[in-house]
Design an enzyme around this catalytic site. Structure first.
Site, PDB file in Angstrom:
ATOM      1  CE  LYS A  90      -2.219  -1.065   3.855  1.00 16.81           C
ATOM      2  NZ  LYS A  90      -1.577  -2.363   4.184  1.00 16.81           N
ATOM      3  NE  ARG A 131      -4.192  -1.738   9.743  1.00 14.09           N
ATOM      4  CZ  ARG A 131      -3.077  -1.062   9.514  1.00 14.09           C
ATOM      5  NH1 ARG A 131      -3.094   0.043   8.824  1.00 14.09           N
ATOM      6  NH2 ARG A 131      -1.934  -1.521   9.954  1.00 14.09           N
ATOM      7  NE  ARG A 157       7.233  -2.899   5.579  1.00 15.23           N
ATOM      8  CZ  ARG A 157       5.923  -2.674   5.470  1.00 15.23           C
ATOM      9  NH1 ARG A 157       5.383  -2.453   4.289  1.00 15.23           N
ATOM     10  NH2 ARG A 157       5.156  -2.721   6.521  1.00 15.23           N
ATOM     11  NE  ARG A 199       6.550  -0.685  10.534  1.00 17.73           N
ATOM     12  CZ  ARG A 199       5.414  -0.649   9.837  1.00 17.73           C
ATOM     13  NH1 ARG A 199       5.388  -0.094   8.646  1.00 17.73           N
ATOM     14  NH2 ARG A 199       4.314  -1.166  10.324  1.00 17.73           N
ATOM     15  NE  ARG A 255       2.094  -4.954  11.299  1.00 16.33           N
ATOM     16  CZ  ARG A 255       3.095  -4.656  10.470  1.00 16.33           C
ATOM     17  NH1 ARG A 255       4.303  -5.135  10.673  1.00 16.33           N
ATOM     18  NH2 ARG A 255       2.885  -3.859   9.444  1.00 16.33           N
TER      19      ARG A 255
HETATM   20  P1  AMP Z   1       0.981   0.228   9.277  1.00  9.52           P
HETATM   21  O1  AMP Z   1       2.201   1.052   9.079  1.00  9.52           O
HETATM   22  O2  AMP Z   1      -0.181   0.709   8.451  1.00  9.52           O
HETATM   23  O3  AMP Z   1       1.220  -1.244   9.113  1.00  9.52           O
HETATM   24  O4  AMP Z   1       0.515   0.457  10.805  1.00  9.52           O
HETATM   25  C1  AMP Z   1       1.370   0.099  11.868  1.00  9.52           C
HETATM   26  C2  AMP Z   1       0.554  -0.043  13.135  1.00  9.52           C
HETATM   27  O5  AMP Z   1      -0.101   1.201  13.447  1.00  9.52           O
HETATM   28  C3  AMP Z   1      -0.580  -1.059  13.070  1.00  9.52           C
HETATM   29  O6  AMP Z   1      -0.127  -2.390  13.330  1.00  9.52           O
HETATM   30  C4  AMP Z   1      -1.506  -0.541  14.163  1.00  9.52           C
HETATM   31  O7  AMP Z   1      -1.002  -0.832  15.460  1.00  9.52           O
HETATM   32  C5  AMP Z   1      -1.396   0.974  13.986  1.00  9.52           C
HETATM   33  N1  AMP Z   1      -2.388   1.489  13.003  1.00  9.52           N
HETATM   34  C6  AMP Z   1      -2.136   2.059  11.801  1.00  9.52           C
HETATM   35  N2  AMP Z   1      -3.279   2.425  11.195  1.00  9.52           N
HETATM   36  C7  AMP Z   1      -4.282   2.077  12.028  1.00  9.52           C
HETATM   37  C8  AMP Z   1      -5.699   2.182  11.964  1.00  9.52           C
HETATM   38  N3  AMP Z   1      -6.321   2.720  10.900  1.00  9.52           N
HETATM   39  N4  AMP Z   1      -6.419   1.710  13.012  1.00  9.52           N
HETATM   40  C9  AMP Z   1      -5.813   1.183  14.108  1.00  9.52           C
HETATM   41  N5  AMP Z   1      -4.491   1.038  14.221  1.00  9.52           N
HETATM   42  C10 AMP Z   1      -3.711   1.488  13.204  1.00  9.52           C
END
Ligand code: AMP
Length: 213
Positions: A13, A88, A127, A160, A171
């Protein structure tokens, strides 16, 4: 373009959003990047979000909606936005629908990046991300020119905290349980466009063709 990017963690994404953004000035809005910046700053939001993020769990909907309602009204969203990692959950999608209706904004679509689980697992474990600008690298296929240093901003490139094997597995479970149902949500809304490709260039070309059709 006013698009939602759907797909599991590691589906691409962020990479696709950055390429689409270069095309027409739409802004990428990544809730993950916003939250990581808040954690780095040590802000109240960051303090509340950190434990959920490190475990690979979702941050509560109310926190996310507070950020996004304000973000979507910022000036730079007028040219278009690419929502990366948001919504999400079904409650977030319902709340987004209400916010957009109130702001009189119509979405162009919800793009679902459909990538096999083996590819996702491989991508997530290899990554690396720049802590300063969020640029994404891969130790196998796209390493930075100098190990650990971002080509774009000179920031530190790291794995990360939520990309340990345990957090990744959580996740993906969280994705299947809470986020995958959004595919049928947006199908019912008549907004869904699914692309099955592991190449971000192919995805971008398919999205462009769809949007201009
Ligand atoms: P990402 O970089 O999109 O994979 O997000 C990393 C982490 O941020 C996720 O595993 C969640 O803990 C939190 N996170 C990001 N976006 C959301 C969302 N829309 N709703 C809830 N938690 C989020």
């Amino acid at each position: 373009m006013k698009l939602i990017l759907l797909g599991a963690p590691g589906a691409g994404k962020g990479t696709v959003a950055k390429k689409l953004m270069d095309l027409d000035g739409s802004v990428q809005i990544s809730t993950g990047d916003i939250l990581r910046a808040a954690v780095k700053e040590g802000s109240e939001l960051g303090k509340q979000a950190k434990a959920f993020m490190d475990a690979g769990d979702l941050v509560p909907d109310a926190l996310i909606m507070g950020i996004m309602e304000e973000r979507l009204q910022a000036e730079d969203c007028k040219a278009g936005f690419l929502l990366d990692g948001f919504p999400r959950t079904i409650p977030q999608a319902e709340a987004l629908k209400a916010v957009l209706a109130r702001l009189n904004i119509a979405l162009d679509g919800a793009i679902n990046l459909d990538v096999p689980r083996e590819v996702i697992l491989d991508r997530l474990t290899t990554r690396r991300t720049c802590v300063d600008c969020g640029a994404i690298y891969n130790v196998k296929s796209m390493p930075p020119k100098v190990e650990g240093v971002c080509d774009k901003c000179g920031g530190q490139v790291v794995q990360r905290d939520d990309e340990t094997e345990e957090a990744i597995s959580n996740r993906l479970d969280v994705y299947n349980e809470k986020t995958a149902p959004l595919v049928s949500f947006y199908e019912k809304e008549g907004l869904l466009f699914s692309v099955s490709s592991t190449s971000s260039d192919e995805v971008v070309a398919a999205v462009r063709a769809k949007i201009s059709a």
